[in-house]
Motif scaffolding. Structure first.
Motif, PDB file in Angstrom:
ATOM      1  N   PHE A 170       0.825  -1.206   0.000  1.00 24.09           N
ATOM      2  CA  PHE A 170       0.000   0.000   0.000  1.00 24.09           C
ATOM      3  C   PHE A 170       0.863   1.261   0.000  1.00 24.09           C
ATOM      4  O   PHE A 170       0.624   2.206  -0.772  1.00 24.09           O
ATOM      5  CB  PHE A 170      -0.925  -0.023   1.218  1.00 24.09           C
ATOM      6  N   MET A 171       1.884   1.299   0.853  1.00 21.19           N
ATOM      7  CA  MET A 171       2.721   2.488   0.923  1.00 21.19           C
ATOM      8  C   MET A 171       3.556   2.667  -0.343  1.00 21.19           C
ATOM      9  O   MET A 171       3.859   3.795  -0.749  1.00 21.19           O
ATOM     10  CB  MET A 171       3.605   2.432   2.165  1.00 21.19           C
ATOM     11  N   HIS A 172       3.914   1.553  -0.995  1.00 18.82           N
ATOM     12  CA  HIS A 172       4.634   1.655  -2.268  1.00 18.82           C
ATOM     13  C   HIS A 172       3.732   2.297  -3.323  1.00 18.82           C
ATOM     14  O   HIS A 172       4.162   3.191  -4.064  1.00 18.82           O
ATOM     15  CB  HIS A 172       5.077   0.270  -2.716  1.00 18.82           C
ATOM     16  N   VAL A 173       2.484   1.858  -3.392  1.00 19.11           N
ATOM     17  CA  VAL A 173       1.539   2.446  -4.347  1.00 19.11           C
ATOM     18  C   VAL A 173       1.325   3.922  -4.025  1.00 19.11           C
ATOM     19  O   VAL A 173       1.292   4.769  -4.925  1.00 19.11           O
ATOM     20  CB  VAL A 173       0.205   1.667  -4.334  1.00 19.11           C
ATOM     21  N   CYS A 174       1.179   4.250  -2.732  1.00 16.91           N
ATOM     22  CA  CYS A 174       1.026   5.664  -2.343  1.00 16.91           C
ATOM     23  C   CYS A 174       2.217   6.492  -2.797  1.00 16.91           C
ATOM     24  O   CYS A 174       2.061   7.616  -3.293  1.00 16.91           O
ATOM     25  CB  CYS A 174       0.871   5.780  -0.819  1.00 16.91           C
ATOM     26  N   MET A 175       3.417   5.941  -2.628  1.00 18.92           N
ATOM     27  CA  MET A 175       4.612   6.670  -3.011  1.00 18.92           C
ATOM     28  C   MET A 175       4.625   6.956  -4.513  1.00 18.92           C
ATOM     29  O   MET A 175       4.915   8.073  -4.949  1.00 18.92           O
ATOM     30  CB  MET A 175       5.861   5.888  -2.627  1.00 18.92           C
ATOM     31  N   LEU A 176       4.289   5.953  -5.326  1.00 17.62           N
ATOM     32  CA  LEU A 176       4.281   6.147  -6.777  1.00 17.62           C
ATOM     33  C   LEU A 176       3.200   7.141  -7.193  1.00 17.62           C
ATOM     34  O   LEU A 176       3.411   7.984  -8.074  1.00 17.62           O
ATOM     35  CB  LEU A 176       4.078   4.810  -7.488  1.00 17.62           C
TER      36      LEU A 176
END
Length: 220
Positions: A155-161
């Motif tokens: 989830f945090m990876h998607v948020c970062m992108l």
């Protein structure tokens, strides 16, 4: 009571992805070297049994026998079968995390945020489809589903992108990320591939279309 999500990392010019690796086991104290080796040995035995017999036949006693340890050792390390499955899933997820955090583009750094989202979803869909029984068996209960370590890292990876692609557009990053994550839910993937007989290629094409429709036109 479920643990709240940690705050999202602020956008930086340099990659902040190594922060995500700290979430793989947020509640575990560092293991002693011998304890870490024993844990890895148990997980290797469990992974071998899953590959040979399937997830449905995996038992704590079977892992103990395969690893040549007492059954109590397995229970002390993982608590119960669900804990063992979650640990095995996290073990599998760490390879995926390494790939999207520091691997080669377009999954890893070096491509545009939208290209990386395309690659991230396609890889996640393939991995979940190939090990669907493990993902379904290890699915946490409703109260822990969105706070489990593997989910939070993804989830945090998607948020970062999304944040990298947004350029201050005012888009609600968290809600867009949750929408995209819903597409990667193991139960949905199981329904689409097994009950609806959809090939993985169709799901991957649908993911790219969802990213382009939801993210690309407004954020890219």
């Amino acid at each position: 009571m479920s643990t709240p999500l940690p705050p999202f990392p602020k956008r930086q010019e340099s990659s902040d992805e190594p922060v995500l690796m700290e979430l793989t086991a947020p509640d575990d104290a560092p293991l002693r070297a011998d304890a870490a080796r024993n844990r890895a040995r148990l997980l290797e035995a469990a992974a071998r049994l899953v590959e040979e017999q399937g997830v449905a036949k995996l038992t704590m006693e079977g892992v103990a026998i395969a690893a040549a340890v007492g059954k109590g050792t397995v229970f002390r390390r993982f608590g119960d079968r669900t804990g063992l499955l979650m640990a095995l899933l996290d073990h599998t997820e760490q390879r995926f995390q390494a790939a999207f955090i520091s691997g080669s583009a377009p999954l890893g750094p070096g491509a545009s945020p939208v290209e990386r989202l395309h690659a991230f979803g396609s890889h996640a869909l393939r991995q979940t489809s190939e090990q669907l029984d493990l993902y379904l068996a290890a699915e946490p209960d409703a109260s822990r589903r969105f706070t489990s370590a593997p989910y939070r890292v993804r989830f945090m990876h998607v948020c970062m992108l999304l944040r990298q692609a947004s350029s201050g557009s005012g888009t609600d990053i968290e809600l867009v990320a949750q929408t995209l994550m819903g597409y990667l839910d193991p139960a949905l993937i199981g329904h689409l591939t097994r009950q609806r007989a959809m090939p993985p290629e169709r799901l991957e094409s649908g993911w790219r279309d969802l990213v382009d429709r939801t993210v690309g036109p407004r954020l890219a």
